[in-house]
Design an enzyme around this catalytic site. Structure first.
Site, PDB file in Angstrom:
ATOM      1  CG  ASP A  87      -2.082  -0.915   1.107  1.00  0.00           C
ATOM      2  OD1 ASP A  87      -2.106  -1.695   0.138  1.00  0.00           O
ATOM      3  OD2 ASP A  87      -2.960  -0.897   1.990  1.00  0.00           O
ATOM      4  CG  HIS A 239       2.209  -0.383   4.547  1.00  0.00           C
ATOM      5  ND1 HIS A 239       1.894  -1.344   5.487  1.00  0.00           N
ATOM      6  CD2 HIS A 239       1.095   0.388   4.392  1.00  0.00           C
ATOM      7  CE1 HIS A 239       0.652  -1.165   5.902  1.00  0.00           C
ATOM      8  NE2 HIS A 239       0.141  -0.124   5.251  1.00  0.00           N
TER       9      HIS A 239
END
Length: 719
Positions: A87, A239
Site C-alpha cells: 500500500d 507497505h
C-alpha cells in the site's frame, strides 16, 4: 523626450504576458501542492462504529468483496497461494527495493498505489506492470472515504485512474480503501463506501493477514505476522511507502524463499483466483489525458524546484545587497561627513557652471524649474533646450526674461539630442544636467560640482528626491528613492562602479563627455549609458549626497509603469551595449568585472526573483508550514525595515513614510516585477520601445536647504 508613440496592437499582449507567467507559476505550485497531498489531504482517525448494517456474509467472508450488480459476495485465495499487497506507493526509495526482491524470487504481487505518488513516479508504476505485478487503486489523496460524499469518491477514483493511465497506460478494477483492514472489521461507516465502490465497477480488496510492518516491529515479527496458518491461502498486507521500510525489504527477502520451500506460490490477485486480469490497457483520449497529466505533474515539480533555487538565489542576493549597502553606505557617510573632508586639492570649486534643461512639453513645470535655478548659490548659466514642444514651453521661459537663461529650440529629436545640442552651446567646462520637471535647492549646484576638485572625477550623481510624496504611491516611490537608489549610490561610490547618474540631477566634465562621444540614443536609459561609458574611459564617478533635487514622480500606476518599463529596459540595453567591458583591461575591465555583474544581479536579476518571496508566502500560508512561513516573511521584512530606517536616518528624512513599507513590499514590488518581466519579454522577443512622455502636474517645490517646511511663493516656488 521624444513624443509618445502608440503601438496599441502590442500593449495588451505585453501586459498579459507577465501576468500569464505569474499565473502559470502559481498554477504549478498549486499542482505541486495537490500531488504532494498538501491540498485536500485527509488524515483523520475514525472512531469505532457499529457494524449491524453490514451483512454477516461480509463479516465472515473473504478479503475480496464484490458488490457489483447489487449483490454482495466475497472470495478467498486458494490454499498455498499468497497474494502480497503493498500500500501507499510508489516510493522512489523503497518500492524499487521491493520490486528487486520480488524479481529475485520470481514472485508477483499487487501494488495499491495512490494517485499522488503515481503522478510523481510514473516510471516505477510502469516497472510494476512490466514485471507482471497488478496495480490497484488506493485513491488519489489517501482520505478516509467514509467521511466523504459520492462526488468526492468518484473524484478520488477518476484522478487515481488518470494517474495510472498516464504512468502505465492501463486502468484497474481493483480497489483498496485507505485505512481499511479485514472484512470482519467492516462497519456501518465503511460498508456504504464498499457498496458504492462496487456500483462503480470495482472489486474491493482488503486483507486477511496483516504483517504490521508499518509498526516496524522487527524482521522476525513481520515474517511471523505474514505467515498464513495451516497451509491456507492469504492476502498479506505490507507497505512499500509511508516511511522507512528497511525491515519490510529484509523480511520480504527471507519470507519469500521460506514460503516457496513450503510449497507456496506468490501470485498477483487475478492469477491467484484464476480470473481475468484487473488491469486493462487504455488508448485514445483516455491515454493522452493521462500522459498530459503526468507531464504537467513533472513540469510542476521541475518548475517548483527551479523556483526553490531562485528563492535561494534571491535570498543570497537580498541579504548580500543589504549587507553591502549597510556596511559601505556607512563607510561613505563617515568619509564624506568628516569635519575636514575635501573632495580634492582644488576645493572649493567656484568656477561657473552650465545647466542644461532638456524640455519637451513641460509647460506645467518649466517655470518652477527655472526659477529654482535662479536662486542658485553658485554662478550658473541656464540653457533650456526645447525639443519640439507643442505646449508653448519655450515661450514660457522666454517670457520670464531672466538673465543668464537661454532658450534653444530644435525639432523633436529626443532627450540625448537635446542634451548634445545644449552641450554644444554651453559656455563652461562643468555641465549640470537636470529634467524639466525637477527643482533644485539653492545649494544644489554648488554641492554637485564640488567633487570636481578631484581631477580624476568625470561625473557626479546628485541626490534625487520625490517631491510629491503625499500620496500612497508617492510615499512608496519616496521609500524606493531614499532606501534603494541613494543607499545603492553610496555603495557603488565606495566600490567605484556607480552605474547611473540620475537624469534629474547630475554633473559632468565637458572633457569627459566629449571623450566618450556625448550623450547617445542607443538605449532608452541614456543616463546609465553615459555613466558606464565614462567609467570605461577611466574617470571616477561619485555621489554627492548634499546635492538634493526634488522631482515629480509619477502619480498613477499607468505613468509609473511607463517610466519603470523604460528604465528597466534601458538598463538592460546599457548592460548589453557595454558587455565587452567584461573582457577588457584597465578601467573598462575593472568596471566590467565589478560594476556590470553587480548591476545585473542587483538591478535586473534580484528584482525579477523578488516576488518569489511573496509566491512562497502564499503557498506556505495555504499549504503550510504556516507559522514558519509567516516568521520567515516577517524576518525578511524586518531586515528591509532596518535598511530603510538606516537609509532614512542617513538622508535625515522623517521615518513616518515607513509605515507603508509592508504594503509597499506586497503591492509595489509586484508591479515592479511585472514591469521588469515585461522588459525581459521585450528584450527576448526583439521588441522596440520608444521614449514616452509622462504627464506632469507641476506642483513640486523644494524645501530651503533641504530641510524644514516648504514656504510656497508665487507660481509654487518655495523659498
Amino acid at each position: 523626450m521624444a513624443p509618445r508613440t502608440s503601438r496599441r496592437r502590442w500593449l495588451p499582449l505585453r501586459y498579459l504576458l507577465p501576468v500569464l507567467v505569474l499565473v502559470v507559476m502559481l498554477a504549478m505550485l498549486m499542482l505541486r501542492g495537490y500531488v504532494h497531498s498538501e491540498i485536500l489531504a485527509d488524515f483523520r482517525v475514525r472512531p469505532a462504529v457499529e457494524n449491524d448494517k453490514v451483512p454477516v456474509s461480509i463479516l465472515e467472508g473473504g478479503p475480496v468483496i464484490d458488490t457489483r450488480g447489487g449483490k454482495a459476495t466475497t472470495l478467498r485465495v486458494p490454499d498455498h497461494r499468497i497474494v502480497l499487497t503493498f500500500d501507499d506507493g510508489p516510493d522512489p526509495v523503497w518500492t524499487p527495493k521491493v520490486l528487486d526482491i520480488l524479481k529475485k524470487h520470481d514472485a508477483h504481487a499487487v501494488f495499491f498505489i495512490t494517485g499522488t505518488m503515481a503522478s510523481r513516479y510514473p516510471d516505477i508504476v510502469q516497472r510494476m506492470v512490466d514485471e507482471g505485478h497488478e496495480v490497484g487503486l488506493h485513491t488519489f489523496n489517501h482520505p478516509d472515504l467514509s467521511y466523504h460524499s459520492h462526488k468526492r469518491i468518484d473524484w478520488e477514483l477518476s484522478q487515481n485512474q488518470l494517474a495510472l493511465a498516464g504512468a502505465a497506460g492501463i486502468r484497474s478494477s481493483l480497489f483498496r480503501p485507505p485505512y481499511s483492514s479485514m472484512s470482519q472489521n467492516m462497519d456501518n461507516a465503511s460498508w456504504p463506501v464498499t457498496e458504492y465502490i462496487g456500483s462503480r465497477g470495482y472489486l474491493t480488496v482488503v486483507n486477511d493477514t496483516d504483517s504490521e510492518d508499518w509498526r516496524r516491529p522487527g524482521v522476525d515479527r513481520i515474517i511471523r505476522n505474514a505467515t498464513p496458518k495451516g497451509g491456507k491461502g492469504a492476502i498479506v498486507l505490507m507497505h512499500d511507502s509511508g516511511g522507512e521500510r528497511h525491515q519490510t525489504v529484509e523480511a520480504l527477502d527471507r519470507f519469500l524463499p521460506q514460503m516457496q520451500q513450503r510449497g507456496y506460490q506468490f501470485k498477483n490477485l487475478t492469477e491467484a483466483l484464476d480470473a481475468p486480469s484487473g488491469d486493462i490497457p487504455v488508448s485514445g483520449l483516455e491515454l493522452w489525458k493521462g500522459k498530459a497529466w503526468i507531464w504537467l505533474v513533472q513540469a510542476s515539480d521541475d518548475i517548483t524546484g527551479t523556483l526553490v533555487v531562485g528563492l535561494s538565489v534571491i535570498g543570497v542576493l537580498v541579504l548580500g545587497r543589504f549587507g553591502l549597502m549597510l556596511a559601505l553606505s556607512g563607510v561613505h557617510a563617515r568619509r564624506t561627513r568628516r569635519r575636514r573632508f575635501r573632495w580634492g586639492p582644488d576645493a572649493p570649486v567656484t568656477e561657473p557652471v552650465s545647466v542644461l534643461v532638456p524640455a519637451y512639453n513641460e509647460a506645467k513645470c518649466i517655470e518652477n524649474t527655472v526659477r529654482s535655478l535662479m536662486r542658485s548659490e553658485h554662478p550658473i548659466e541656464v540653457l533650456v533646450i526645447d525639443d519640439g514642444s507643442t505646449d508653448g514651453t519655450a515661450r514660457i521661459v522666454e517670457a520670464m526674461g531672466l538673465p543668464n537663461v537661454r532658450v534653444i529650440r530644435q525639432l523633436n529629436a529626443g532627450k540625448p539630442a537635446a542634451l548634445n545640442r545644449g552641450l554644444a552651446n554651453a559656455r563652461h567646462d562643468l555641465i549640470v544636467m537636470m529634467d524639466g520637471d525637477t527643482v533644485f535647492e539653492p545649494a544644489t549646484v554648488r554641492e554637485l560640482v564640488q567633487p570636481f576638485a578631484d581631477p580624476r572625477v568625470g561625473a557626479v550623481a546628485g541626490n534625487a528626491k520625490v517631491g510629491n510624496k503625499d500620496t500612497l504611491i508617492g510615499a512608496w516611490q519616496h521609500i524606493e528613492y531614499v532606501m534603494g537608489f541613494n543607499l545603492d549610490r553610496r555603495m557603488y561610490d565606495v566600490l567605484q562602479c556607480m552605474p547611473t547618474i540620475p537624469g534629474a540631477v547630475g554633473a559632468f566634465r565637458r572633457s569627459a563627455l566629449e571623450r566618450v562621444g556625448g550623450m547617445s540614443d542607443d538605449t532608452l536609459a541614456e543616463d546609465t549609458d553615459i555613466t558606464m561609458a565614462i567609467h570605461r574611459d577611466g574617470w571616477r564617478v561619485v555621489y554627492a549626497e548634499k546635492a538634493r533635487a526634488w522631482t515629480e514622480a509619477p502619480e498613477s500606476v499607468q505613468q509609473l509603469w511607463s517610466q519603470r518599463y523604460r528604465w528597466s529596459y534601458g538598463t538592460m540595453q546599457a548592460i548589453w551595449k557595454h558587455r565587452r567591458a567584461l573582457f577588457e583591461r584597465g578601467p573598462s575591465g575593472r568596471f566590467g568585472r565589478v560594476g556590470l555583474p553587480l548591476v545585473s544581479l542587483f538591478m535586473v536579476v534580484a528584482p525579477l526573483l523578488a516576488p518569489l518571496f511573496d509566491i512562497f508566502l502564499i503557498y506556505g500560508l495555504v499549504f503550510g508550514p504556516t507559522e514558519k512561513t509567516i516568521v520567515a516573511w516577517f524576518g525578511v521584512l524586518a531586515i528591509q525595515a532596518v535598511c530603510a530606517a538606516y537609509s532614512f536616518r542617513l538622508d535625515r528624512e522623517p521615518l513616518t513614510p515607513l509605515i507603508s513599507l509592508p504594503l509597499q513590499q506586497i503591492l509595489y514590488r509586484q508591479l515592479m516585477y511585472v514591469v521588469l518581466l515585461q522588459s525581459w519579454i521585450t528584450a527576448l522577443t526583439g521588441g522596440r520601445l520608444r521614449w514616452q512622455k509622462l504627464r506632469r502636474n507641476g506642483g513640486v517645490s523644494a524645501p530651503p536647504g533641504g530641510s524644514g517646511e516648504r514656504r510656497p511663493l508665487a507660481n509654487g516656488i518655495s523659498a
